[in-house]
Design a protein around this motif. Structure first.
Motif, PDB file in Angstrom:
ATOM      1  N   SER A  17       9.052 -17.038  49.725  1.00 53.74           N
ATOM      2  CA  SER A  17       9.140 -16.064  50.813  1.00 53.74           C
ATOM      3  C   SER A  17      10.224 -16.456  51.799  1.00 53.74           C
ATOM      4  N   ARG A  19      11.755 -14.823  55.805  1.00 48.91           N
ATOM      5  CA  ARG A  19      11.667 -13.815  56.860  1.00 48.91           C
ATOM      6  C   ARG A  19      13.027 -13.695  57.523  1.00 48.91           C
ATOM      7  N   ARG A  66       5.727  -6.028  48.472  1.00 47.77           N
ATOM      8  CA  ARG A  66       6.217  -7.402  48.626  1.00 47.77           C
ATOM      9  C   ARG A  66       6.993  -7.615  49.912  1.00 47.77           C
ATOM     10  N   GLN A  81      10.039  -9.304  56.229  1.00 45.15           N
ATOM     11  CA  GLN A  81       9.258 -10.330  55.556  1.00 45.15           C
ATOM     12  C   GLN A  81       9.351 -10.076  54.068  1.00 45.15           C
ATOM     13  N   ASN A  83       8.311 -11.410  50.339  1.00 49.18           N
ATOM     14  CA  ASN A  83       7.433 -12.260  49.545  1.00 49.18           C
ATOM     15  C   ASN A  83       7.721 -12.075  48.062  1.00 49.18           C
ATOM     16  N   SER A  84       7.315 -13.048  47.281  1.00 50.20           N
ATOM     17  CA  SER A  84       7.492 -12.991  45.817  1.00 50.20           C
ATOM     18  C   SER A  84       8.929 -12.654  45.436  1.00 50.20           C
TER      19      SER A  84
END
Length: 116
Positions: A17, A19, A66, A81, A83-84
């Motif tokens: 991840s 950000r 995601r 953000q 993710n994955s």
């Protein structure tokens, strides 16, 4: 004059991840929308996600579930953000801001690298 400065990019392993943040500064009126785009090597820039001043969002099908876009209107800042993350998402990520009666402005971009 409006400046957009992105931060938060870097190298992350597949499945990890990150950000991203993008802060707008300068002579800013009403920011109508803020968005994140990305451009991979040899490919066209594509929209990743967009958010209105009121908080309505939309995102590319490939990132739904995601990636999450959000914004802080008090700070003229937009976040992404992620993710994955996958290797195919290696790209330069750009933020943009569309300002009422002014135009659309772009940041310099931040590199996101996901090694395969």
């Amino acid at each position: 004059q409006v400046q957009l400065v992105e931060s938060g990019g870097g190298l992350v392993q597949a499945g990890g991840s990150l950000r991203l943040s993008c802060a707008a500064s300068g002579t800013i009126g009403v920011i109508v929308t803020m968005a994140w785009y990305r451009q991979a090597p040899g490919k066209q820039r594509e929209l990743v996600a967009i958010i209105t001043r009121g908080g309505s969002t939309n995102s590319a099908e490939s990132v739904k579930g995601r990636f999450t876009i959000s914004r802080d209107n008090t700070k003229n800042t937009v976040y992404l953000q992620m993710n994955s993350l996958q290797p195919e998402e290696t790209a330069v990520y750009y933020c943009s801001a569309t300002i009422l009666r002014s135009g659309t402005y772009w940041g310099q971009g931040t590199q996101v690298t996901v090694p395969s």
